[in-house]
Structure formats: structure tokens, C-alpha cells
Design a protein around this motif. Structure first.
Motif, PDB file in Angstrom:
ATOM      1  N   VAL A  46       0.872  -7.638   1.597  1.00  0.00           N
ATOM      2  CA  VAL A  46       0.668  -6.589   2.606  1.00  0.00           C
ATOM      3  C   VAL A  46       1.305  -6.945   3.947  1.00  0.00           C
ATOM      4  O   VAL A  46       1.474  -6.084   4.805  1.00  0.00           O
ATOM      5  CB  VAL A  46      -0.831  -6.302   2.818  1.00  0.00           C
ATOM      6  N   VAL A  58      -5.481  -1.368  10.312  1.00  0.00           N
ATOM      7  CA  VAL A  58      -6.584  -0.597   9.737  1.00  0.00           C
ATOM      8  C   VAL A  58      -6.963   0.504  10.719  1.00  0.00           C
ATOM      9  O   VAL A  58      -7.311   0.222  11.868  1.00  0.00           O
ATOM     10  CB  VAL A  58      -7.800  -1.512   9.447  1.00  0.00           C
ATOM     11  N   GLU A  85       0.437   3.813   1.539  1.00  0.00           N
ATOM     12  CA  GLU A  85       0.522   4.361   2.890  1.00  0.00           C
ATOM     13  C   GLU A  85       1.738   3.833   3.652  1.00  0.00           C
ATOM     14  O   GLU A  85       2.075   4.341   4.720  1.00  0.00           O
ATOM     15  CB  GLU A  85      -0.744   4.017   3.687  1.00  0.00           C
ATOM     16  N   ALA A 113      -1.093  -5.406   7.998  1.00  0.00           N
ATOM     17  CA  ALA A 113      -1.350  -3.978   7.824  1.00  0.00           C
ATOM     18  C   ALA A 113      -2.447  -3.518   8.779  1.00  0.00           C
ATOM     19  O   ALA A 113      -3.576  -4.022   8.712  1.00  0.00           O
ATOM     20  CB  ALA A 113      -1.755  -3.679   6.383  1.00  0.00           C
ATOM     21  N   LEU A 127      -4.459   1.748   7.320  1.00  0.00           N
ATOM     22  CA  LEU A 127      -5.321   1.742   6.146  1.00  0.00           C
ATOM     23  C   LEU A 127      -6.693   2.300   6.499  1.00  0.00           C
ATOM     24  O   LEU A 127      -7.149   2.202   7.643  1.00  0.00           O
ATOM     25  CB  LEU A 127      -5.485   0.320   5.618  1.00  0.00           C
ATOM     26  N   ASN A 128      -7.340   2.849   5.510  1.00  0.00           N
ATOM     27  CA  ASN A 128      -8.727   3.302   5.649  1.00  0.00           C
ATOM     28  C   ASN A 128      -9.548   2.576   4.587  1.00  0.00           C
ATOM     29  O   ASN A 128      -9.340   2.778   3.387  1.00  0.00           O
ATOM     30  CB  ASN A 128      -8.813   4.819   5.461  1.00  0.00           C
ATOM     31  N   LEU A 129     -10.443   1.708   5.031  1.00  0.00           N
ATOM     32  CA  LEU A 129     -11.200   0.852   4.126  1.00  0.00           C
ATOM     33  C   LEU A 129     -12.632   1.332   3.961  1.00  0.00           C
ATOM     34  O   LEU A 129     -13.220   1.917   4.881  1.00  0.00           O
ATOM     35  CB  LEU A 129     -11.208  -0.587   4.650  1.00  0.00           C
ATOM     36  N   PHE A 138       0.836  -1.194   0.000  1.00  0.00           N
ATOM     37  CA  PHE A 138       0.000   0.000   0.000  1.00  0.00           C
ATOM     38  C   PHE A 138       0.874   1.249   0.000  1.00  0.00           C
ATOM     39  O   PHE A 138       1.931   1.282   0.637  1.00  0.00           O
ATOM     40  CB  PHE A 138      -0.930   0.013   1.225  1.00  0.00           C
ATOM     41  N   LYS A 148     -10.666   3.913  -4.007  1.00  0.00           N
ATOM     42  CA  LYS A 148      -9.482   4.762  -4.045  1.00  0.00           C
ATOM     43  C   LYS A 148      -9.795   6.146  -4.586  1.00  0.00           C
ATOM     44  O   LYS A 148      -9.181   7.141  -4.185  1.00  0.00           O
ATOM     45  CB  LYS A 148      -8.386   4.076  -4.861  1.00  0.00           C
ATOM     46  N   TYR A 200      -9.932   6.235  -0.154  1.00  0.00           N
ATOM     47  CA  TYR A 200      -9.726   5.082   0.722  1.00  0.00           C
ATOM     48  C   TYR A 200      -8.589   4.201   0.195  1.00  0.00           C
ATOM     49  O   TYR A 200      -8.230   4.259  -0.977  1.00  0.00           O
ATOM     50  CB  TYR A 200     -11.011   4.261   0.837  1.00  0.00           C
ATOM     51  N   SER A 201      -8.048   3.365   1.063  1.00  0.00           N
ATOM     52  CA  SER A 201      -6.946   2.474   0.685  1.00  0.00           C
ATOM     53  C   SER A 201      -7.424   1.309  -0.165  1.00  0.00           C
ATOM     54  O   SER A 201      -6.730   0.867  -1.082  1.00  0.00           O
ATOM     55  CB  SER A 201      -6.261   1.927   1.939  1.00  0.00           C
ATOM     56  N   ASP A 202      -8.606   0.795   0.147  1.00  0.00           N
ATOM     57  CA  ASP A 202      -9.099  -0.395  -0.550  1.00  0.00           C
ATOM     58  C   ASP A 202     -10.561  -0.596  -0.187  1.00  0.00           C
ATOM     59  O   ASP A 202     -11.101   0.065   0.714  1.00  0.00           O
ATOM     60  CB  ASP A 202      -8.290  -1.628  -0.134  1.00  0.00           C
TER      61      ASP A 202
END
Length: 388
Positions: free
Chosen positions: A337, A342, A210, A340, A215-217, A208, A251, A255-257
Motif C-alpha cells: 500500500v 485514511v 481506490e 495510504a 481509504l474508509n476503514l 487498493f 468490503k 469499506y476499503s478494509d
């Protein structure tokens, strides 16, 4: 199937030997080697043999394709058996326009990594599990597959041939992508008559953008990643293009995913586009059960064992999306990953935030896993293979 999978899991072969062969992909350079000696070329010497490291900016390594020196190929006979494979310079491959993989998506892929130790030797992490998962996936996709021995041997050969591309300790890893493809020509809807196993490699950093930041999902409630009875539980190539739209949408909103829900009821967590998910509440760590729609990740399985060894209770079960409100932590796992954290998940425009940082459980689990993978922590489970 269960008994067969259990038998496969008990086998781990560390031999390393390769002989010259030819295949439909053409004549290739060939090498022989073993675990106690350096890679030796049978034909002309490699122009890279004297280089300790490739010319790479290791401090700014992202997760993108950086072609390395060699790839590995092996082709099946008409009876489904794979001959001994061979190394060749990295490059394009020839394939019929009617190949099964191009017309019907008959293909699988794996992902595994090579890590450089402080002494310069290379560590591989649980390649037997990748081999087992590919065999199970091949049965689902009606394909023959290499033996466990052949798979591990091929990973070793690929890592050694591209050793100068394995980043310095702490700077990244050499990501290796084993592929199994129906390359024989076929017009009617049926399995291909011939298959190719191929491994290529690329040095990589964080998956990622980041990096190690949380992460921001975004919970995806329109598209489903997989459905019951489908191929979501194996690493089929056809599982991934359908998530591109949801990923792009997430994205595009910052957001990351995307995080997917079950296709039947749209209420239980499944996984993100390329990684499994875990939810922590107190001493309980929960992750969705692998019931056919969720990929049984090797990092996922390793983290479950590490967490239990560390005194946590781990459950594999249905996790309603509503449980996120009361969770302490959430994290994702995968070969790419690793582990990771969140920081937040947004569901129906409601943002839920979680604990992150140096004292988090996910950071502790990450440190243990990476410590084993890098050789900093003693491997008491037999997960790693050291080659040089």
C-alpha cells in the motif's frame, strides 16, 4: 535474540553471483551475473533478452498476479543449510501432499519491490530488512532460513531476470514475493525435514482499488487478527487467511478494509488486514507498538525515521480506539500500500473523518519515501541498492 537481531541489521551485502545447482524441484536454467553487468544465461539465450519492456498496459496496472519470466528457488540440506539457488522459468512446483507447509502451515512470506529509474536502472529498497525479518520469523516457526547474503542475492537475481516486467518510472513497480516453506514430507506434528526458498514476481500498481483516494476503514470488533503469544509479529502465512472473513464483511458494506483491535481488551488499535496504521494529532505521530501481535513493517519503520527527520515526534504505544475522535489524520503503511491516507473510520456505527489532500502530513511523508525509492531524492541512509 535482541543482540542477534541487532547484528543482522548491521549487515548489508551487495554482491551478486549465482552458480548452477539442482534441487528437488528439478533441473533449472542457471545464470551468472554481477552488479556491473547485464544478466547472462549459461545455457540457451532468453527469448526475451532483446525486449526492453513486456507487452503490458502500464497505464492500467492493478494489484494482481501477472506471471513474469523467471522465478528463483533454493533448497535446504538436511542440516538446514541452503545451497546456492537458481533461476528457472516461472511455473508450478512439485510438492509432497504431506509437506509441512500444506499440513501444518509452516511457511513465511515477504514482500519487496523493484523500481525503475529514469536512466533504466533498477532500485531495490531495503532488502536486507526483509532478510532480517524472515530470519526472525523462521526462528519463531522453527525453520532454517537463507543467510542475509543469499536473500539479497536472490532478490537481485529475480529483479534482473524479470527486468522487462519492471514498469516504466511512475507507472508501478515489480512486486517480488519471497517464500520460505517446509516442503519436506512430515506426518506427525513436527518441523519439516526440508525447506524451499522461492521468489516470484509480478508487476503491480495500486494495492487498493481506490488508488490514491482516501481509504474508509471499518473497525472489526468480533474477529481479532492476532493474540499475545501467537505469531502475529512475524509474517507467517497462517496469519492471513483468518482475516478474509472480516475483510469480506467490511468490503461487502462498502469499506476499503477492516481495522483490528487488540484481542485481549478490544480497545486498542492494532493494524489493518495487510498494513500498519498511524494516527496524527498536531506534531505527534503515533503508531501501535510492535509487541508481538503487530507486524514490524519495513515501510512502517522507514516512515518513522522520515517523520522524525522532518521534525515530528513519533511514539510507538498503545492507541485506544477512542483517540480517533480527536485525531487530525490517519494513514496506513505497507510494502503493497506504500502510504495510504485514511479518509474515515467507522466504529460502532459512528463515522469519524480525517484530513486528507495535498497538504496533509501523510502526503508529504509519502512523497519523501517514494522519492527515495524511485531515486528522485538522494538516499542518505543507504536504503537503496541500484542494479542494472
Amino acid at each position: 535474540m535482541i543482540q542477534r537481531a541487532a547484528l543482522l541489521r548491521s549487515r548489508l551485502v551487495q554482491s551478486l553471483q549465482l552458480c548452477p545447482v539442482s534441487s528437488q524441484l528439478g533441473s533449472r536454467y542457471c545464470y551468472t551475473s554481477n552488479a556491473a553487468s547485464s544478466l547472462q544465461q549459461v545455457q540457451e539465450p532468453s527469448i526475451y533478452s532483446g525486449d526492453e519492456y513486456a507487452d503490458v498496459d502500464w497505464d492500467n496496472l492493478g494489484f494482481g498476479l501477472m506471471p513474469t519470466d523467471y522465478m528463483y528457488t533454493m533448497t535446504s540440506s538436511k542440516d538446514g543449510h541452503f545451497a546456492k539457488g537458481q533461476l528457472s522459468p516461472f511455473g508450478d512446483i512439485k510438492m509432497s501432499p504431506s509437506a509441512g507447509v500444506l499440513n501444518y502451515g509452516q511457511g513465511l512470506f515477504e514482500g519487496t519491490k523493484a523500481y525503475r529509474k529514469e536512466n533504466g536502472n533498477i532500485l531495490l529498497f531495503r532488502p536486507d530488512q526483509n532478510a532480517i525479518r524472515m530470519k526472525i520469523g523462521a526462528e519463531r516457526m522453527c525453520m532454517p532460513s537463507p543467510s542475509i547474503d543469499q536473500f539479497i542475492d536472490a532478490v537481485k537475481q529475480t529483479a534482473l531476470a524479470n527486468k522487462r516486467w519492471v514498469p516504466p518510472p511512475g507507472k508501478g513497480t515489480l512486486y517480488m514475493r519471497p517464500l520460505l516453506m517446509g516442503t519436506g514430507p512430515i506426518l506427525g506434528v513436527a518441523p519439516a525435514p526440508e525447506y524451499t526458498f522461492l521468489i516470484y514476481a509480478s508487476p503491480v500498481g495500486n494495492y487498493f482499488k481506490e488508488g490514491f483516494a482516501p481509504l474508509n476503514l471499518l473497525v472489526e470488533d468480533d474477529y481479532a487478527r492476532a493474540s499475545r503469544g501467537g505469531a502475529g509479529g512475524v509474517k507467517a502465512i497462517s496469519n492471513y487467511a483468518p482475516v478474509f472473513n472480516a475483510m469480506k464483511r467490511a468490503k461487502g458494506r462498502g469499506y476499503s478494509d477492516a481495522l483490528y483491535l487488540d484481542s485481549a481488551n478490544k480497545k486498542n488499535l492494532e493494524e489493518a488486514s495487510s498494513c500498519n496504521i498511524f494516527v496524527i494529532k498536531g506534531n505527534l505521530i503515533s503508531t501501535p507498538a510492535t509487541n508481538g501481535t503487530i507486524l514490524p513493517g519495513i515501510t512502517r519503520r522507514s516512515i518513522i525515521e522520515i517523520a522524525r527527520d522532518s521534525g515530528y515526534k513519533v511514539e510507538e504505544r498503545d492507541i485506544p480506539v477512542d483517540e480517533l475522535v480527536g485525531a487530525d489524520e490517519v494513514f496506513c503503511t505497507g510494502t503493497a500500500v506504500v502510504v495510504a491516507p485514511v479518509g474515515s473510520i467507522t466504529y460502532k456505527d459512528k463515522r469519524i473523518e480525517f484530513k486528507v489532500g495535498a497538504q496533509s502530513v501523510s502526503r508529504q511523508l509519502y512523497s519523501t519515501l517514494v522519492g527515495i525509492q524511485m531515486g528522485h531524492i538522494e538516499d542518505t541512509k543507504g536504503w537503496t541498492i541500484e542494479i542494472n
